[in-house]
Design an enzyme around this catalytic site. Structure first.
Site, short mmCIF file in Angstrom:
data_model
loop_
_atom_site.label_atom_id
_atom_site.label_comp_id
_atom_site.label_asym_id
_atom_site.label_seq_id
_atom_site.Cartn_x
_atom_site.Cartn_y
_atom_site.Cartn_z
N ARG A 73 11.84 -5.56 4.61
CA ARG A 73 11.54 -4.13 4.41
C ARG A 73 12.54 -3.24 5.16
NH1 ARG A 73 5.76 -1.85 5.46
NH2 ARG A 73 5.94 -3.04 7.37
N LYS A 105 0.84 -1.22 0.00
CA LYS A 105 0.00 0.00 0.00
C LYS A 105 0.87 1.26 0.00
CE LYS A 105 -1.90 -1.04 3.98
NZ LYS A 105 -1.18 -2.27 4.32
N ARG A 147 11.57 -1.74 10.81
CA ARG A 147 10.51 -1.41 11.76
C ARG A 147 10.41 -2.47 12.86
NH1 ARG A 147 5.31 0.18 8.15
NH2 ARG A 147 4.29 -1.00 9.80
N ARG A 204 -0.53 -8.71 13.57
CA ARG A 204 -1.06 -7.69 12.64
C ARG A 204 -1.91 -8.35 11.57
NH1 ARG A 204 4.27 -5.12 10.79
NH2 ARG A 204 3.00 -4.00 9.29
N ARG A 252 -9.41 1.56 8.83
CA ARG A 252 -8.98 0.21 9.16
C ARG A 252 -10.07 -0.55 9.91
NH1 ARG A 252 -3.33 0.72 8.87
NH2 ARG A 252 -2.10 -0.91 9.65
P1 AP5 Z 1 4.91 -1.59 1.88
O1 AP5 Z 1 4.57 -0.74 0.71
O2 AP5 Z 1 5.65 -0.97 3.02
O3 AP5 Z 1 3.60 -2.35 2.40
P2 AP5 Z 1 2.34 -1.79 3.18
O4 AP5 Z 1 1.13 -2.45 2.63
O5 AP5 Z 1 2.35 -0.29 3.21
O6 AP5 Z 1 2.66 -2.42 4.60
P3 AP5 Z 1 2.58 -1.84 6.07
O7 AP5 Z 1 3.27 -2.91 6.94
O8 AP5 Z 1 3.16 -0.45 6.19
O9 AP5 Z 1 1.09 -1.83 6.36
P4 AP5 Z 1 0.39 -1.83 7.68
O10 AP5 Z 1 -0.97 -1.52 7.22
O11 AP5 Z 1 0.54 -3.03 8.52
O12 AP5 Z 1 1.21 -0.73 8.54
P5 AP5 Z 1 0.91 0.78 8.89
O13 AP5 Z 1 2.18 1.51 8.81
O14 AP5 Z 1 -0.27 1.29 8.17
O15 AP5 Z 1 5.76 -2.85 1.33
C1 AP5 Z 1 6.34 -3.77 2.23
C2 AP5 Z 1 7.74 -4.19 1.71
O16 AP5 Z 1 7.57 -4.89 0.48
C3 AP5 Z 1 8.67 -3.00 1.39
O17 AP5 Z 1 9.98 -3.38 1.73
C4 AP5 Z 1 8.56 -2.82 -0.13
O18 AP5 Z 1 9.75 -2.30 -0.69
C5 AP5 Z 1 8.29 -4.24 -0.58
N1 AP5 Z 1 7.42 -4.32 -1.75
C6 AP5 Z 1 6.29 -3.57 -2.00
N2 AP5 Z 1 5.74 -3.94 -3.18
C7 AP5 Z 1 6.50 -4.97 -3.65
C8 AP5 Z 1 6.45 -5.78 -4.82
N3 AP5 Z 1 5.49 -5.63 -5.74
N4 AP5 Z 1 7.40 -6.73 -4.99
C9 AP5 Z 1 8.39 -6.90 -4.07
N5 AP5 Z 1 8.51 -6.16 -2.96
C10 AP5 Z 1 7.58 -5.21 -2.74
O19 AP5 Z 1 0.45 0.64 10.43
C11 AP5 Z 1 1.38 0.32 11.45
C12 AP5 Z 1 0.67 0.38 12.80
O20 AP5 Z 1 0.17 1.71 13.04
C13 AP5 Z 1 -0.57 -0.52 12.93
O21 AP5 Z 1 -0.23 -1.84 13.31
C14 AP5 Z 1 -1.37 0.22 14.02
O22 AP5 Z 1 -0.84 -0.01 15.29
C15 AP5 Z 1 -1.12 1.67 13.66
N6 AP5 Z 1 -2.11 2.20 12.72
C16 AP5 Z 1 -1.88 2.70 11.45
N7 AP5 Z 1 -3.00 3.10 10.88
C17 AP5 Z 1 -3.99 2.86 11.77
C18 AP5 Z 1 -5.42 3.04 11.73
N8 AP5 Z 1 -6.03 3.54 10.63
N9 AP5 Z 1 -6.13 2.67 12.82
C19 AP5 Z 1 -5.53 2.18 13.92
N10 AP5 Z 1 -4.21 1.98 14.02
C20 AP5 Z 1 -3.44 2.31 12.96
#
Ligand code: AP5
Length: 213
Positions: free
Chosen positions: A123, A9, A156, A167, A84
């Site tokens: 990552r 994402k 991270r 997660r 979410r």
């Molecule tokens: P990446 O693009 O980083 O993936 P992502 O889907 O953004 O993954 P996240 O882990 O950031 O999502 P998340 O929803 O768990 O975390 P968030 O930060 O929102 O890609 C991942 C890796 O793969 C990278 O190394 C990239 O280079 C690689 N990659 C990407 N595409 C690829 C491809 N096609 N081929 C190969 N490699 C590839 O949330 C973190 C925490 O914050 C949550 O657990 C929660 O505690 C809190 N939080 C955030 N938002 C909320 C909310 N709305 N409500 C409540 N709590 C929240």
């Protein structure tokens, strides 16, 4: 952008932001910055993030409502990691209605669990500019150094194996129901998130150009 942890994402949202005159609102990035800066928001959020749980809806909804008012979001916005939960989605509908705005598309990025685990294990994120890379799939030119700004790359804390498992289960129980929520609204597009980053970007752009149901 909807999808499990590691679906790509953030990677795709950053590419879309570069292409369109839209701001990227990543609730994860905002929270991680608040944690690093040790703000009151960061102090509240860190315990949730560390164990892979969701930060309370009211906290998240207020921060997104404020961010949407910023000038760089006037022309458009890309939400990454928000909403979410169903209550977050309902609050978002209310906020946007009050602003006279709306969602054009919800992109649900689908990636199998084994790929997610490989992506999260490798990552690396830039401490300075937030750029994403991957040890194997998208390695930086120099290990540990961001290609874009020369900042330090770090892993991270919530990408540890046991936290990732939690997660993923939080995603299944609390976030996956949003797929049907937005399907019923007729704005959902599903994207196959497996393949090269550029190929997925092309799928995303194609999906954005297609009419909604
Ligand atoms: P990446 O693009 O980083 O993936 P992502 O889907 O953004 O993954 P996240 O882990 O950031 O999502 P998340 O929803 O768990 O975390 P968030 O930060 O929102 O890609 C991942 C890796 O793969 C990278 O190394 C990239 O280079 C690689 N990659 C990407 N595409 C690829 C491809 N096609 N081929 C190969 N490699 C590839 O949330 C973190 C925490 O914050 C949550 O657990 C929660 O505690 C809190 N939080 C955030 N938002 C909320 C909310 N709305 N409500 C409540 N709590 C929240």
């Amino acid at each position: 952008m909807l999808g499990p942890p590691g679906a790509g994402k953030g990677t795709q949202a950053k590419l879309l932001q570069e292409r369109f005159a839209a701001c990227q609102i990543s609730t994860g990035d905002i929270l991680r910055k608040a944690v690093a800066d040790q703000t009151p928001l960061g102090k509240e959020a860190s315990a949730y993030i560390d164990r892979g749980a969701l930060v309370p809806d009211v906290v998240i909804v207020n921060l997104v409502a404020e961010r949407l008012k910023d000038k760089d979001c006037e022309a458009g916005f890309i939400l990454d990691g928000f909403p979410r939960t169903i209550p977050q989605a309902k609050s978002l509908d209310e906020i946007l209605t009050k602003m006279g705005r709306g969602l054009n598309r919800v992109l649900s990025v689908k990636v199998p669990k084994d790929v997610i685990i490989q992506r999260l294990a490798g990552r690396r994120t830039c401490r300075s500019c937030g750029a994403l890379s991957h040890k194997v799939f998208n390695p930086p030119k120099k290990e540990g150094v961001c290609d874009r700004c020369g900042g330090e790359l770090f892993q991270r804390d919530d990408d540890r194996e046991e936290t990732v498992a939690h997660r993923l289960s939080v995603y299944e129980t609390q976030t996956a129901p949003l797929v049907d929520y937005y399907r019923r609204m007729g704005i959902l597009q599903e994207i196959d998130g497996v393949g090269k980053i550029d190929d997925i970007r092309d799928r995303v752009i194609k999906a954005l150009g297609e009419g909604v149901a």
